[in-house]
Design a protein around this motif. Structure first.
Motif, PDB file in Angstrom:
ATOM      1  N   THR A   1      51.277 -27.725  58.009  1.00 47.49           N
ATOM      2  CA  THR A   1      50.538 -27.589  56.752  1.00 47.49           C
ATOM      3  C   THR A   1      50.951 -26.339  55.980  1.00 47.49           C
ATOM      4  O   THR A   1      51.048 -26.364  54.756  1.00 47.49           O
ATOM      5  CB  THR A   1      49.017 -27.608  56.987  1.00 47.49           C
ATOM      6  OG1 THR A   1      48.663 -26.571  57.905  1.00 47.49           O
ATOM      7  CG2 THR A   1      48.573 -28.958  57.524  1.00 47.49           C
ATOM      8  N   CYS A   2      51.227 -25.247  56.673  1.00 50.46           N
ATOM      9  CA  CYS A   2      51.673 -24.028  55.996  1.00 50.46           C
ATOM     10  C   CYS A   2      53.019 -24.247  55.318  1.00 50.46           C
ATOM     11  O   CYS A   2      53.187 -23.978  54.124  1.00 50.46           O
ATOM     12  CB  CYS A   2      51.765 -22.877  56.997  1.00 50.46           C
ATOM     13  SG  CYS A   2      52.516 -21.385  56.312  1.00 50.46           S
ATOM     14  N   PHE A   3      53.990 -24.754  56.083  1.00 46.32           N
ATOM     15  CA  PHE A   3      55.329 -24.932  55.523  1.00 46.32           C
ATOM     16  C   PHE A   3      55.344 -26.028  54.461  1.00 46.32           C
ATOM     17  O   PHE A   3      56.069 -25.920  53.473  1.00 46.32           O
ATOM     18  CB  PHE A   3      56.340 -25.232  56.630  1.00 46.32           C
ATOM     19  CG  PHE A   3      56.752 -24.028  57.432  1.00 46.32           C
ATOM     20  CD1 PHE A   3      56.043 -22.832  57.403  1.00 46.32           C
ATOM     21  CD2 PHE A   3      57.872 -24.082  58.238  1.00 46.32           C
ATOM     22  CE1 PHE A   3      56.431 -21.726  58.144  1.00 46.32           C
ATOM     23  CE2 PHE A   3      58.277 -22.982  58.986  1.00 46.32           C
ATOM     24  CZ  PHE A   3      57.550 -21.796  58.938  1.00 46.32           C
ATOM     25  N   SER A   4      54.542 -27.078  54.636  1.00 45.34           N
ATOM     26  CA  SER A   4      54.459 -28.134  53.625  1.00 45.34           C
ATOM     27  C   SER A   4      53.850 -27.590  52.343  1.00 45.34           C
ATOM     28  O   SER A   4      54.324 -27.881  51.241  1.00 45.34           O
ATOM     29  CB  SER A   4      53.612 -29.305  54.129  1.00 45.34           C
ATOM     30  OG  SER A   4      54.256 -29.954  55.188  1.00 45.34           O
ATOM     31  N   ASN A   5      52.803 -26.798  52.480  1.00 48.68           N
ATOM     32  CA  ASN A   5      52.147 -26.215  51.314  1.00 48.68           C
ATOM     33  C   ASN A   5      53.084 -25.259  50.566  1.00 48.68           C
ATOM     34  O   ASN A   5      53.171 -25.284  49.344  1.00 48.68           O
ATOM     35  CB  ASN A   5      50.882 -25.461  51.742  1.00 48.68           C
ATOM     36  CG  ASN A   5      50.092 -24.944  50.568  1.00 48.68           C
ATOM     37  OD1 ASN A   5      49.631 -25.716  49.735  1.00 48.68           O
ATOM     38  ND2 ASN A   5      49.960 -23.631  50.485  1.00 48.68           N
ATOM     39  N   ASP A   6      53.792 -24.428  51.316  1.00 54.15           N
ATOM     40  CA  ASP A   6      54.621 -23.398  50.690  1.00 54.15           C
ATOM     41  C   ASP A   6      55.988 -23.899  50.238  1.00 54.15           C
ATOM     42  O   ASP A   6      56.533 -23.386  49.258  1.00 54.15           O
ATOM     43  CB  ASP A   6      54.816 -22.218  51.654  1.00 54.15           C
ATOM     44  CG  ASP A   6      53.531 -21.460  51.914  1.00 54.15           C
ATOM     45  OD1 ASP A   6      52.513 -21.721  51.228  1.00 54.15           O
ATOM     46  OD2 ASP A   6      53.522 -20.609  52.827  1.00 54.15           O
ATOM     47  N   PHE A   7      56.560 -24.884  50.945  1.00 53.47           N
ATOM     48  CA  PHE A   7      57.935 -25.299  50.655  1.00 53.47           C
ATOM     49  C   PHE A   7      58.063 -26.777  50.287  1.00 53.47           C
ATOM     50  O   PHE A   7      59.167 -27.236  49.985  1.00 53.47           O
ATOM     51  CB  PHE A   7      58.836 -25.009  51.872  1.00 53.47           C
ATOM     52  CG  PHE A   7      58.766 -23.586  52.346  1.00 53.47           C
ATOM     53  CD1 PHE A   7      59.222 -22.539  51.554  1.00 53.47           C
ATOM     54  CD2 PHE A   7      58.213 -23.281  53.583  1.00 53.47           C
ATOM     55  CE1 PHE A   7      59.151 -21.224  51.988  1.00 53.47           C
ATOM     56  CE2 PHE A   7      58.144 -21.970  54.030  1.00 53.47           C
ATOM     57  CZ  PHE A   7      58.611 -20.939  53.234  1.00 53.47           C
ATOM     58  N   GLY A   8      56.975 -27.528  50.336  1.00 51.38           N
ATOM     59  CA  GLY A   8      57.006 -28.960  50.055  1.00 51.38           C
ATOM     60  C   GLY A   8      57.155 -29.759  51.337  1.00 51.38           C
ATOM     61  O   GLY A   8      57.872 -29.336  52.251  1.00 51.38           O
ATOM     62  N   TYR A   9      56.463 -30.895  51.394  1.00 55.88           N
ATOM     63  CA  TYR A   9      56.492 -31.702  52.618  1.00 55.88           C
ATOM     64  C   TYR A   9      57.912 -32.114  52.980  1.00 55.88           C
ATOM     65  O   TYR A   9      58.279 -32.156  54.155  1.00 55.88           O
ATOM     66  CB  TYR A   9      55.597 -32.945  52.470  1.00 55.88           C
ATOM     67  CG  TYR A   9      55.416 -33.657  53.786  1.00 55.88           C
ATOM     68  CD1 TYR A   9      54.559 -33.141  54.752  1.00 55.88           C
ATOM     69  CD2 TYR A   9      56.117 -34.819  54.080  1.00 55.88           C
ATOM     70  CE1 TYR A   9      54.406 -33.769  55.986  1.00 55.88           C
ATOM     71  CE2 TYR A   9      55.971 -35.456  55.296  1.00 55.88           C
ATOM     72  CZ  TYR A   9      55.115 -34.920  56.252  1.00 55.88           C
ATOM     73  OH  TYR A   9      54.983 -35.534  57.468  1.00 55.88           O
TER      74      TYR A   9
END
Length: 189
Positions: A83-91
């Motif tokens: 969820t962190c990486f998806s939120n910050d960099f896109g899924y």
């Protein structure tokens, strides 16, 4: 009483027999086994990722390669990480970012995707290749899927039946674990 007859079950299990146990896969299993031995010898690790049921297979694989096969392995299935990486960099980029943050040059990335078209898995494979990190893929569905095209070693099962492809992926992964152990039956403690 079930309305599913023996013929239905015969057809269902014939789908496994058609490819899962074909001797043509032996060379790839042996190549992956050797790659795992090389990773273990140089102190690297296997990094596993997938979506949905393939994420579960990734987690199982990471544990068994570590515990039974004595090849360090991690998976990227931690909810906070996703969820962190998806939120910050896109899924579509979260797996590639996980590789960026966790990979060492001596590691190998193992990606599992029935369709072989998951944008996040394809992006991770491309990023790994740009870093010189070997990629092993487990896919199904169309033979020309983009994840398979990025792999150094590709395991492809010709089927669009998700449950069957996922079970075959698990069988092939566990076969390599048992190859590392050197036998099919052993104590797990």
């Amino acid at each position: 009483m079930s309305n599913i007859d023996k013929a239905w079950l015969d057809d269902y299990f014939a789908r496994y027999k058609a490819t899962a146990f074909d001797e043509a896969i032996y060379e790839k299993l042996q190549d992956f086994h050797q790659l795992c031995l090389d990773v273990r010898e140089r102190g690297g690790k296997l990094m596993f990722a997938g979506n949905g049921a393939s994420a579960s297979i990734s987690s199982h694989g990471a544990v068994d390669f570590t515990k039974q096969g004595r090849v360090r392995a991690v998976d990227f299935n931690e909810a906070n990480l996703i969820t962190c990486f998806s939120n910050d960099f896109g899924y579509e980029n979260w797996m590639a970012k996980a590789v960026e943050f966790y990979a060492d040059d001596k590691d190998v990335l193992v990606l599992i995707s029935v369709s072989g078209r998951s944008p996040n898995a394809v992006a991770a494979a491309k990023y790994a290749k740009s870093r010189g990190i070997k990629v092993v893929s487990f896919t199904g569905s169309a033979a020309d899927n983009p994840l398979r095209a990025e792999a150094d070693i590709d395991f492809w099962f010709e089927s669009k039946a998700y449950n069957i492809v996922e079970c075959v992926h698990m069988m092939w992964l566990m076969a390599v674990v048992d190859m590392l152990v050197g036998q099919a039956e052993y104590a797990v403690t």
